[in-house]
Enzyme design. Structure first.
Site, mmCIF file in Angstrom:
data_model
loop_
_atom_site.group_PDB
_atom_site.id
_atom_site.type_symbol
_atom_site.label_atom_id
_atom_site.label_comp_id
_atom_site.label_asym_id
_atom_site.label_seq_id
_atom_site.Cartn_x
_atom_site.Cartn_y
_atom_site.Cartn_z
ATOM 1 N N PHE A 53 9.840 -42.046 65.502
ATOM 2 C CA PHE A 53 10.023 -42.084 66.945
ATOM 3 C C PHE A 53 11.276 -42.865 67.277
ATOM 4 O O PHE A 53 11.552 -43.899 66.658
ATOM 5 C CB PHE A 53 8.810 -42.749 67.614
ATOM 6 C CG PHE A 53 8.992 -43.018 69.085
ATOM 7 C CD1 PHE A 53 8.827 -41.995 70.009
ATOM 8 C CD2 PHE A 53 9.337 -44.275 69.542
ATOM 9 C CE1 PHE A 53 9.004 -42.238 71.371
ATOM 10 C CE2 PHE A 53 9.504 -44.526 70.892
ATOM 11 C CZ PHE A 53 9.337 -43.497 71.812
ATOM 12 N N ARG A 61 5.067 -48.804 54.677
ATOM 13 C CA ARG A 61 5.339 -49.843 55.674
ATOM 14 C C ARG A 61 5.768 -49.179 56.981
ATOM 15 O O ARG A 61 6.732 -48.418 57.005
ATOM 16 C CB ARG A 61 6.437 -50.800 55.211
ATOM 17 C CG ARG A 61 6.133 -51.532 53.910
ATOM 18 C CD ARG A 61 5.045 -52.552 54.099
ATOM 19 N NE ARG A 61 4.883 -53.375 52.911
ATOM 20 C CZ ARG A 61 3.744 -53.527 52.279
ATOM 21 N NH1 ARG A 61 2.651 -52.915 52.676
ATOM 22 N NH2 ARG A 61 3.669 -54.307 51.215
ATOM 23 N N ALA A 77 13.548 -63.206 80.347
ATOM 24 C CA ALA A 77 13.889 -62.670 79.032
ATOM 25 C C ALA A 77 14.279 -61.212 79.170
ATOM 26 O O ALA A 77 13.975 -60.561 80.164
ATOM 27 C CB ALA A 77 12.703 -62.811 78.083
ATOM 28 N N GLU A 101 20.343 -62.221 82.000
ATOM 29 C CA GLU A 101 18.910 -62.140 82.291
ATOM 30 C C GLU A 101 18.468 -63.249 83.246
ATOM 31 O O GLU A 101 17.651 -63.007 84.138
ATOM 32 C CB GLU A 101 18.089 -62.182 80.998
ATOM 33 C CG GLU A 101 18.161 -60.919 80.186
ATOM 34 C CD GLU A 101 17.519 -59.704 80.857
ATOM 35 O OE1 GLU A 101 16.649 -59.871 81.747
ATOM 36 O OE2 GLU A 101 17.882 -58.586 80.481
ATOM 37 N N SER A 132 7.343 -60.692 65.370
ATOM 38 C CA SER A 132 6.230 -60.143 64.567
ATOM 39 C C SER A 132 6.771 -59.579 63.269
ATOM 40 O O SER A 132 6.827 -58.361 63.088
ATOM 41 C CB SER A 132 5.504 -59.035 65.355
ATOM 42 O OG SER A 132 4.960 -59.538 66.540
ATOM 43 N N PRO A 133 7.193 -60.436 62.330
ATOM 44 C CA PRO A 133 7.878 -59.953 61.135
ATOM 45 C C PRO A 133 7.033 -59.097 60.200
ATOM 46 O O PRO A 133 7.570 -58.482 59.286
ATOM 47 C CB PRO A 133 8.337 -61.234 60.434
ATOM 48 C CG PRO A 133 7.444 -62.300 60.951
ATOM 49 C CD PRO A 133 7.068 -61.891 62.346
ATOM 50 N N GLU A 139 15.852 -51.807 88.221
ATOM 51 C CA GLU A 139 15.128 -51.000 89.208
ATOM 52 C C GLU A 139 13.664 -50.759 88.839
ATOM 53 O O GLU A 139 12.855 -50.473 89.708
ATOM 54 C CB GLU A 139 15.839 -49.679 89.470
ATOM 55 C CG GLU A 139 15.951 -48.779 88.260
ATOM 56 C CD GLU A 139 16.756 -47.524 88.544
ATOM 57 O OE1 GLU A 139 16.358 -46.466 88.027
ATOM 58 O OE2 GLU A 139 17.757 -47.612 89.265
ATOM 59 N N GLU A 165 11.829 -53.167 87.349
ATOM 60 C CA GLU A 165 11.239 -54.499 87.209
ATOM 61 C C GLU A 165 10.740 -54.987 88.568
ATOM 62 O O GLU A 165 11.499 -55.021 89.535
ATOM 63 C CB GLU A 165 12.280 -55.515 86.707
ATOM 64 C CG GLU A 165 12.432 -55.597 85.234
ATOM 65 C CD GLU A 165 13.384 -56.712 84.835
ATOM 66 O OE1 GLU A 165 13.042 -57.411 83.869
ATOM 67 O OE2 GLU A 165 14.448 -56.879 85.441
#
Length: 184
Positions: A18, A40, A78, A94, A115-116, A140, A142
Site C-alpha cells: 500500500f 515482517r 506536531a 507546525e 513504534s520500531p 483544511e 484539521e
C-alpha cells in the site's frame, strides 16, 4: 560478528502492499540470525516533528479528534515532515499552523522512534519558549482547539486519558524535569 549486527535480519524480498498520502506498507521476507526466515510488515513514514510550546508557567496544547482512537485527544503541536524539509523548519511551521504562536527560541530535545517493531517513523521533539502570538492556520482537514495548561492540568489529563499519546506524555515529563532542574 560485531555486537550491533549480531541480531541483523537480511532482507530476502520486499513487496509494496500500500502507498498512501502519509504512509506506505511493505512486507519483507527476511533471513534471521539463526538462518531461519520470517515475514515482517513494515510501515514507512516520512518522519515528524513535535513541539513543547512553553508560555510562562503553561504549555500550549491542541485538542483534536483522532479517528484511529475514535475520540478527541489533547496533544502537543506536531506534524509530518514535508519532502526535503528540515525538522527545525517543520517544527516552527507546525507550531504556528496549529497554535498561531511563533518563537525564535527553539531547542532540540530528542529524536525517537514511535513504534520500531513495525514502523520507521521518527519524531524530532523541540521545546519552544518566549512565544509570540500570531494567527493559527491549521490545514483544511484539521479541526483543533488550543489551550494553555499548567503542569498539574497536564498530569490530570494523563490520568483521565485525555492525554494518552507517547509524544505528549514524554513532553509533560520533560517539562516537569525542566521545571525541577532548569534543564530539559
Amino acid at each position: 560478528m560485531t555486537a550491533n549486527r549480531k541480531f541483523e535480519e537480511i532482507t530476502l524480498s520486499s513487496e509494496s502492499v500500500f502507498k498512501g498520502r502519509i504512509i506506505s506498507l511493505q512486507v519483507d521476507q527476511v533471513q534471521l540470525p539463526n538462518g531461519g526466515t520470517a515475514s515482517r510488515e513494515i510501515i514507512r513514514h516520512p518522519g515528524a516533528v513535535a513541539v513543547i510550546p512553553l508560555l510562562e508557567d503553561r504549555m500550549i496544547v491542541v485538542e483534536q479528534y483522532r479517528k484511529p482512537l475514535e475520540k478527541s485527544q489533547v496533544e502537543i503541536p506536531a506534524g509530518k515532515l514535508d519532502p526535503g524539509e528540515e525538522p527545525l523548519q517543520a517544527a516552527l511551521r507546525e507550531l504556528e499552523e496549529e497554535t498561531g504562536y511563533r518563537s525564535e527560541h527553539v531547542k532540540h530535545v530528542s529524536s525517537f522512534y514511535t513504534s520500531p517493531g513495525f514502523a520507521d517513523e521518527i519524531i524530532h521533539l523541540y521545546v519552544a519558549e518566549q512565544l509570540v502570538k500570531g494567527e493559527a492556520r491549521p490545514d483544511e482537514d484539521e479541526f483543533l482547539e488550543c489551550e494553555a495548561i499548567t503542569l498539574e492540568q497536564a498530569q490530570q489529563y494523563i490520568r483521565e486519558g485525555r492525554i494518552s499519546d507517547a509524544k505528549t506524555i514524554l513532553a509533560v515529563y520533560a517539562w516537569q524535569l525542566y521545571k525541577l532542574t532548569g534543564q530539559i
